[in-house]
Write an enzyme that holds these catalytic residues in place. Structure first.
Site, PDB file in Angstrom:
ATOM      1  CG  HIS A  99      -1.956   1.076   1.148  1.00 48.49           C
ATOM      2  ND1 HIS A  99      -1.683   2.375   1.504  1.00 48.49           N
ATOM      3  CD2 HIS A  99      -3.222   1.058   0.707  1.00 48.49           C
ATOM      4  CE1 HIS A  99      -2.766   3.108   1.292  1.00 48.49           C
ATOM      5  NE2 HIS A  99      -3.725   2.326   0.809  1.00 48.49           N
ATOM      6  CD  GLU A 171      -5.632   1.196  -3.085  1.00 50.03           C
ATOM      7  OE1 GLU A 171      -6.766   0.792  -2.836  1.00 50.03           O
ATOM      8  OE2 GLU A 171      -4.834   1.583  -2.221  1.00 50.03           O
TER       9      GLU A 171
HETATM   10  P1  PGA Z   1      -9.675   5.838   0.630  1.00 49.45           P
HETATM   11  O1  PGA Z   1      -8.482   4.782   0.796  1.00 49.45           O
HETATM   12  O2  PGA Z   1     -10.835   5.085   0.039  1.00 49.45           O
HETATM   13  O3  PGA Z   1      -9.949   6.311   2.037  1.00 49.45           O
HETATM   14  O4  PGA Z   1      -9.174   6.911  -0.265  1.00 49.45           O
HETATM   15  C1  PGA Z   1      -8.224   3.889  -0.234  1.00 49.45           C
HETATM   16  C2  PGA Z   1      -7.042   3.022   0.059  1.00 49.45           C
HETATM   17  O5  PGA Z   1      -6.066   3.501   0.641  1.00 49.45           O
HETATM   18  O6  PGA Z   1      -7.072   1.846  -0.298  1.00 49.45           O
END
Ligand code: PGA
Length: 286
Positions: A99, A171
């Site tokens: 992540h 992401e």
């Molecule tokens: P968020 O986080 O939906 O709060 O933007 C997404 C993530 O970090 O997977």
């Protein structure tokens, strides 16, 4: 992964939120609801709540439980770390790797991501690998290349057949969290396509899933992000930390699945001589 191949994925990492009590309240509300078969739901609690959540969920629950991180080493002098075997022992069947918050603040690199992906498979866990570019790379037009390199590195220790056991989540860093700007489907779709190309290359042409999208997903944009990006599902932070909103997202994913199936059927009726394609792949343009 094969049994999940045609499902729409919908999951949340709770990140650094929820005590054990708060986590249990969430899953107790979930347990009251029949979750749709067409949606592969997953929850990624903090390590501290993992075993308690596992213990409160029915043994045959369709919800996949995940851990937010684990070390690649089997064991050792790693103060503050937990191993893949330990998170599996606590009830995880999936492990989040790479992540952007861990890449940015906790020394996660392409190299450590690849070691963790290898270790996750060795521990029979599903690796959920997050990739995504920073804003400056996007603005310079380098997003596809950047993300492709991250995917290539993440898969570099796997055989082609193993590649299909990995779930990827695109992401973009600029779309995540409080200061994130939600990405439009048009910004997301080409990168999902690029990831699919890299997965196809690394897997020797196997038609693997799943590629998810995450970053500021909310109740207003979830349907469009499913319909128009080619993603196989959504990985959600803040919006899904409330169980009722999580359930609304599950409904949106189920609606998407139903539309996709209808679309596939209509396409087959329109084109009776089209070659056979695996279910779901027509609507997704795979
Ligand atoms: P968020 O986080 O939906 O709060 O933007 C997404 C993530 O970090 O997977």
């Amino acid at each position: 992964m094969a049994e999940n191949a045609d499902k729409v994925w919908l999951g949340t990492s709770w990140k650094m939120t929820k005590t054990i009590g708060e986590a249990l309240a969430y899953v107790e509300t979930l347990a009251d609801r029949q979750l749709p078969d067409a949606v592969q739901t997953f929850l990624v609690p903090a390590h501290t709540a993992l075993a308690a959540v596992r213990g409160r969920m029915p043994a045959n629950s369709p919800v996949l439980l995940g851990a937010q991180n684990a070390h690649w080493a089997a064991e050792g002098a790693g103060t503050g770390e937990v191993s893949m075997r330990m998170v599996a022992d606590a009830g995880a069947r999936l492990v989040e790797i790479g992540h952007s918050e861990r890449r940015e603040h906790h020394n996660e690199t392409d190299e450590s991501v690849s070691l963790k992906v290898r270790a996750a498979l060795d521990a029979a866990l599903v690796p959920l690998v997050c990739v995504g570019e920073p804003l400056a790379i996007r603005e310079a037009g380098g997003d596809r290349e950047f993300v492709r390199a991250q995917v290539s590195a993440a898969l570099s220790r796997l055989s082609p057949a193993e590649v299909c056991r990995v779930v990827l989540a695109y992401e973009p860093i600029w779309a995540i969290g409080e200061r994130g700007r939600p990405a439009t489907p048009e910004e997301v779709a080409p990168v999902i396509e690029e990831i699919r190309e890299e997965v196809a290359r690394a897997s020797g042409g196997r038609g693997c899933r799943a590629v998810l999208y995450g970053g500021s997903v909310n109740l207003d944009n979830a349907a469009a992000l499913l319909e128009r990006t080619g993603a196989d599902g959504l990985f959600v932070g803040r919006t899904a930390w409330d169980v009722h909103r999580f359930l609304k997202l599950v409904d949106i994913a189920a609606d998407h699945s139903a539309r996709r199936l209808r679309g596939g059927r209509e396409e087959r009726v329109d084109r009776p001589h089209a070659p056979n394609t695996p279910s779901g792949s027509v609507a997704k343009g795979l």
